[in-house]
Write a protein that holds these residues in place. Structure first.
Motif, PDB file in Angstrom:
ATOM      1  N   GLU A 182      58.750  15.718  56.374  1.00 28.63           N
ATOM      2  CA  GLU A 182      57.831  16.839  56.644  1.00 28.63           C
ATOM      3  C   GLU A 182      56.408  16.486  56.080  1.00 28.63           C
ATOM      4  O   GLU A 182      56.170  16.034  55.255  1.00 28.63           O
ATOM      5  CB  GLU A 182      58.391  18.102  55.993  1.00 28.63           C
ATOM      6  N   TYR A 210      52.588  17.721  54.853  1.00 22.15           N
ATOM      7  CA  TYR A 210      51.725  19.023  54.046  1.00 22.15           C
ATOM      8  C   TYR A 210      50.270  18.313  54.243  1.00 22.15           C
ATOM      9  O   TYR A 210      50.064  17.407  53.320  1.00 22.15           O
ATOM     10  CB  TYR A 210      52.067  19.197  52.873  1.00 22.15           C
ATOM     11  N   GLY A 211      49.504  18.873  55.163  1.00 20.32           N
ATOM     12  CA  GLY A 211      48.358  18.316  55.464  1.00 20.32           C
ATOM     13  C   GLY A 211      48.309  16.580  56.019  1.00 20.32           C
ATOM     14  O   GLY A 211      48.908  16.593  57.037  1.00 20.32           O
ATOM     15  N   TYR A 236      56.137  13.762  53.181  1.00 19.56           N
ATOM     16  CA  TYR A 236      57.230  13.784  52.363  1.00 19.56           C
ATOM     17  C   TYR A 236      58.191  13.366  52.964  1.00 19.56           C
ATOM     18  O   TYR A 236      58.899  13.873  54.078  1.00 19.56           O
ATOM     19  CB  TYR A 236      57.104  15.228  51.839  1.00 19.56           C
ATOM     20  N   LYS A 287      56.797  10.850  48.395  1.00 20.55           N
ATOM     21  CA  LYS A 287      55.567  11.178  48.632  1.00 20.55           C
ATOM     22  C   LYS A 287      55.010  10.049  49.427  1.00 20.55           C
ATOM     23  O   LYS A 287      54.561   9.010  48.386  1.00 20.55           O
ATOM     24  CB  LYS A 287      54.676  11.962  47.620  1.00 20.55           C
ATOM     25  N   THR A 300      62.048  21.033  53.181  1.00 23.19           N
ATOM     26  CA  THR A 300      61.084  21.945  53.728  1.00 23.19           C
ATOM     27  C   THR A 300      59.916  22.299  52.648  1.00 23.19           C
ATOM     28  O   THR A 300      60.205  22.286  51.462  1.00 23.19           O
ATOM     29  CB  THR A 300      61.495  23.126  54.417  1.00 23.19           C
ATOM     30  N   ILE A 301      58.889  22.577  52.982  1.00 20.54           N
ATOM     31  CA  ILE A 301      57.694  22.984  52.185  1.00 20.54           C
ATOM     32  C   ILE A 301      57.453  24.554  52.494  1.00 20.54           C
ATOM     33  O   ILE A 301      56.984  24.777  53.410  1.00 20.54           O
ATOM     34  CB  ILE A 301      56.396  22.115  52.095  1.00 20.54           C
ATOM     35  N   ASP A 359      53.945  26.438  48.609  1.00 17.33           N
ATOM     36  CA  ASP A 359      53.561  25.403  47.532  1.00 17.33           C
ATOM     37  C   ASP A 359      54.620  24.490  46.859  1.00 17.33           C
ATOM     38  O   ASP A 359      54.696  24.125  45.756  1.00 17.33           O
ATOM     39  CB  ASP A 359      52.639  25.672  46.680  1.00 17.33           C
ATOM     40  N   ILE A 373      58.536  22.539  47.336  1.00 16.86           N
ATOM     41  CA  ILE A 373      59.372  21.776  47.963  1.00 16.86           C
ATOM     42  C   ILE A 373      60.775  22.264  47.835  1.00 16.86           C
ATOM     43  O   ILE A 373      61.376  22.121  46.781  1.00 16.86           O
ATOM     44  CB  ILE A 373      59.398  20.053  47.907  1.00 16.86           C
ATOM     45  N   LEU A 431      54.958  20.795  44.295  1.00 20.13           N
ATOM     46  CA  LEU A 431      54.372  19.960  45.537  1.00 20.13           C
ATOM     47  C   LEU A 431      53.577  18.888  45.191  1.00 20.13           C
ATOM     48  O   LEU A 431      53.639  17.749  45.850  1.00 20.13           O
ATOM     49  CB  LEU A 431      53.613  20.852  46.445  1.00 20.13           C
ATOM     50  N   LYS A 473      57.032  29.850  57.785  1.00 15.06           N
ATOM     51  CA  LYS A 473      56.205  30.394  56.806  1.00 15.06           C
ATOM     52  C   LYS A 473      56.706  31.944  56.443  1.00 15.06           C
ATOM     53  O   LYS A 473      55.907  32.529  55.405  1.00 15.06           O
ATOM     54  CB  LYS A 473      54.795  30.538  57.260  1.00 15.06           C
ATOM     55  N   LYS A 493      52.452  17.352  62.567  1.00 15.26           N
ATOM     56  CA  LYS A 493      51.082  17.598  61.721  1.00 15.26           C
ATOM     57  C   LYS A 493      50.865  18.853  62.738  1.00 15.26           C
ATOM     58  O   LYS A 493      49.966  18.728  63.618  1.00 15.26           O
ATOM     59  CB  LYS A 493      50.312  16.357  61.752  1.00 15.26           C
TER      60      LYS A 493
END
Length: 349
Positions: free
Chosen positions: A141, A143-144, A148, A161, A185-186, A189, A191, A206, A230, A326
Motif C-alpha cells: 500500500e 501513503y503518498g 509499505y 517502508k 492497510t493504512i 495515520d 498501519i 505510520l 477511509k 497511488k
C-alpha cells in the motif's frame, strides 16, 4: 428400599421425562415455499414466496424479512420482491407467522447472483522497478510516495517502508517468529497488519513502524487481505465473505459475499481500494478481481497471466500477490511473492 422398587422408580422417572420432553417439542406447522421451488435468483428477477400451512391453521398475519427489511403480507399471505439493491450471495428469507396468540418464525435459504458475467480486462506494462526477491509479499500500500509492504512466512514476516523507485529499504520491523503476517492497510495515520491463523492483527505507527497495539478477529476465520475507503475497512479471510470492519473499533460489523452470474466465489487475498471498488488478488490465480463493495458483485477480472514470466525465474518464485494504488497520480502497481520486480501497469478494458 429394595432393588425391585428402585428399578420401577427409575423406569417411571425416565418415562415421565421422555413424555415431558416430547410435550415441549414445538411442532412445525409451517414452511416457506417459493414458486417452482426456486432458491437461486439473479439481479432483476423477482422472488415469490408463500407459507405452506400443513394443518390448515387460521393465520392472523405474516411478516416476511429479508436483509432486515420487513414486509407485512397482504390478504393472500404471499411475498413478492424484485432483487435489485439487495446484497448478493447466501441469504435467509424469514417469515413470522402470527396465529392464535402464537408466533412461529420459519426460514428458507436462498442465493442471489449477479445477472451479468464479469468483464475481462487485459493490461500493459508502463514501468518496472526493483523489488526484493526475498520478500514473500502479503500486503502492499502507498501513503503518498512511500510504499509499505507486509511479508509473510513464520520466522520471516515483516513490515517494511520502501522507496518504490529504487527498492531501497527505509525501515524494516520483524514480526515475532510465531506469526505469519498477511495483508495491511493504512487508515487514521496507522498501519493495520493481519496475521494468517493467529486470530490477531497488529497496529503500527505510520512514521516509525513501532507497534502500538493489537486487535482480535471475531467471526472471520483467518487473516488474508485488507483495504479501506477511509470510512470502513474491508477484510478477506479466504472464505466467500469479505468482512466490513468499523474503522475505529476494528470490530466486524457486516460482510459481503463475492458473486458472479454463476456462483459465489472465495479465496480473495490481498485487497486494494481503487476508485470506489475493491481490487483483489485471488489465491493461486494470476489475475485481479474487481468487486462492487455495495452488493459483492464481481464486475471484472484483469488477466495478468504472463506477468510472472517477466521476473527472474528461481526455485522459490511464487504467485502474483500485491496491489498498490497511488491515488494522487492514479498509478497502479503489482508484484508477487519472491518477485524481483514491481510493475506499474495500465488496465486495458
Amino acid at each position: 428400599m429394595n432393588t425391585r422398587n428402585s428399578f420401577v422408580i427409575i423406569i417411571l422417572s425416565l418415562l415421565l421425562f421422555s413424555c415431558g420432553s416430547n410435550q415441549n417439542k414445538k411442532k412445525k406447522y409451517f414452511s416457506i415455499i417459493t414458486d417452482n421451488n426456486q432458491t437461486i435468483f439473479k439481479l432483476g428477477e423477482t422472488i415469490k414466496a408463500s407459507v405452506k400451512n400443513t394443518q390448515d391453521i387460521k393465520i392472523d398475519s405474516i411478516a416476511y424479512l429479508l436483509n432486515n427489511k420487513r414486509v407485512i403480507a397482504g390478504a393472500d399471505f404471499t411475498y413478492e420482491e424484485k432483487i435489485d439493491d439487495e446484497k448478493l450471495g447466501s441469504q435467509i428469507l424469514k417469515a413470522q407467522v402470527f396465529y392464535d396468540g402464537n408466533i412461529d418464525t420459519i426460514t428458507k435459504k436462498v442465493v442471489f447472483l449477479n445477472n451479468t458475467a464479469p468483464k475481462l480486462y487485459s493490461y500493459k506494462i508502463v514501468a518496472e522497478y526493483p523489488h526484493d526477491k526475498n520478500a514473500f509479499t502479503q500486503g502492499l500500500e502507498f501513503y503518498g510516495d512511500t510504499l509499505y509492504e507486509s511479508t509473510g512466512k513464520k520466522g520471516g514476516s515483516s513490515l517494511r517502508k520502501l522507496n518504490y523507485k529504487t527498492g531501497e529499504l527505509l525501515i524494516k520491523k520483524d514480526v515475532p517468529k510465531q506469526y505469519f503476517a498477511e495483508g495491511i492497510t493504512i487508515i487514521n495515520d496507522k498501519i493495520l497488519q493481519l496475521t494468517w491463523q493467529s486470530k490477531e492483527g497488529f497496529i503500527y505507527d505510520l512514521t516509525t513502524l513501532e507497534k502500538t497495539g493489537s486487535f482480535a478477529y471475531n467471526q472471520s476465520k483467518e487473516g488474508w487481505g485488507l483495504c479501506n475507503d477511509k470510512k470502513v475497512i474491508y477484510k478477506s479471510d479466504g472464505t466467500k465473505k469479505i468482512w466490513i470492519l468499523d474503522a475505529n473499533t476494528l470490530a466486524e460489523i457486516d460482510y459481503i459475499e463475492v458473486t458472479t452470474n454463476k456462483g459465489v466465489k472465495s479465496k480473495f487475498n490481498e485487497l486494494e481500494w481503487i476508485d470506489g471498488r475493491i481490487y483483489a488478488n485471488t489465491w493461486q490465480k494470476d489475475g485481479i478481481a474487481i468487486i462492487n463493495p455495495e452488493n459483492g458483485a464481481l464486475e471484472a477480472v484483469i488477466d495478468l497471466s504472463g506477468l510472472r514470466k517477466k521476473v527472474t525465474q528461481h526455485p522459490e518464485l511464487n504467485v502474483l500477490n500485491g496491489i498498490a494504488y497511488k491515488t494522487d497520480t492514479k498509478q497502479l502497481f503489482v508484484t508477487g511473492k519472491y518477485w524481483d520486480k514491481l510493475f506499474e501497469i495500465e488496465i486495458i478494458k
